[in-house]
Motif scaffolding. Structure first.
Motif, PDB file in Angstrom:
ATOM      1  N   GLY A   1      -0.924   4.305   2.503  1.00 44.64           N
ATOM      2  CA  GLY A   1       0.284   4.554   3.376  1.00 44.64           C
ATOM      3  C   GLY A   1       0.439   5.981   3.428  1.00 44.64           C
ATOM      4  O   GLY A   1       0.754   6.544   4.512  1.00 44.64           O
TER       5      GLY A   1
ATOM      6  N   VAL B   1       4.238   2.583   8.533  1.00 42.21           N
ATOM      7  CA  VAL B   1       5.111   2.180   7.373  1.00 42.21           C
ATOM      8  C   VAL B   1       5.212   0.584   7.439  1.00 42.21           C
ATOM      9  O   VAL B   1       5.344   0.115   6.597  1.00 42.21           O
TER      10      VAL B   1
ATOM     11  N   LEU C   1       2.855  -1.938   6.435  1.00 47.53           N
ATOM     12  CA  LEU C   1       2.901  -1.969   5.141  1.00 47.53           C
ATOM     13  C   LEU C   1       4.196  -2.789   4.414  1.00 47.53           C
ATOM     14  O   LEU C   1       4.034  -3.483   3.219  1.00 47.53           O
TER      15      LEU C   1
END
Length: 196
Positions: free
Chosen positions: A45, A87, A90
């Motif tokens: 990430g 983001v 994830l």
């Protein structure tokens, strides 16, 4: 398992409600904490964020420079969408792992700041919205969190409107008053949830 989506605008008091639910026995899946976890040093990430936004959003110690990133994305909706595209998948994957680990009879509270913005209400059995008037939230952000008024207004403007959040609510917890008035309201909602 009862899956609850918990949301509220910045400064509404959602984190305190989440903490109270946890104290009553809820399994809390906190999207903000997970969002920090998925961009920690060494993660895919963080690598993706750096590829998109460049090295200026990295601190000398290898951590993400959140204020620098925030200054970029909260002023530009396209940049915010780019960050969310990295983001959010994830966060969803990690949230699913935590939910799957909960007991079958658990009340799982997904603490999701951007639930209304991202159309996530259908993922939950019920949506609980922590609500406070915009002027109350702005005052809290400036007075209690030390934000500049312009920054607080920018963050509030980047979120769904109060009306949009209330439109997805199954239950509303009003948190316009003092903190000590909040706990009894949260307990009442908790009792209603566990009765289901």
């Amino acid at each position: 398992m009862l899956k609850i989506g918990l949301t509220g605008g910045i400064g509404a008091g959602k984190s305190e409600v989440s903490r109270l639910f946890a104290s009553y026995g809820a399994v809390v899946v906190d999207a903000d904490l997970i969002a920090r976890e998925v961009v920690a040093p060494g993660t895919e990430g963080l690598a993706a964020v750096l590829a998109e936004f460049g090295p200026d959003v990295l601190r000398a110690d290898g951590e993400l420079d959140r204020p620098a990133l925030g200054a970029l994305v909260f002023a530009d909706p396209a940049r915010l969408r780019a960050l969310n595209a990295i983001v959010h998948p994830l966060v969803r994957a990690r949230s699913a792992e935590l939910e799957e680990a909960a007991a079958p009879d658990a009340v799982v509270v997904h603490d999701v700041p951007l639930l209304a913005e991202n159309g996530l209400a259908p993922l939950y059995d019920l949506v609980v919205v922590v609500d406070a008037a915009d002027e109350v939230r702005l005052d809290r952000l400036v007075r209690l969190r030390g934000m500049a008024e312009a920054e607080a207004e920018s963050r509030m403007a980047a979120q769904a409107t109060r009306e949009d959040r209330l439109a997805v609510a199954d239950l509303v917890i009003d948190n316009s008053g003092p903190l000590e008035a909040l706990a009894p309201r949260v307990r009442q909602v908790w009792d209603e949830l566990t009765a289901r």
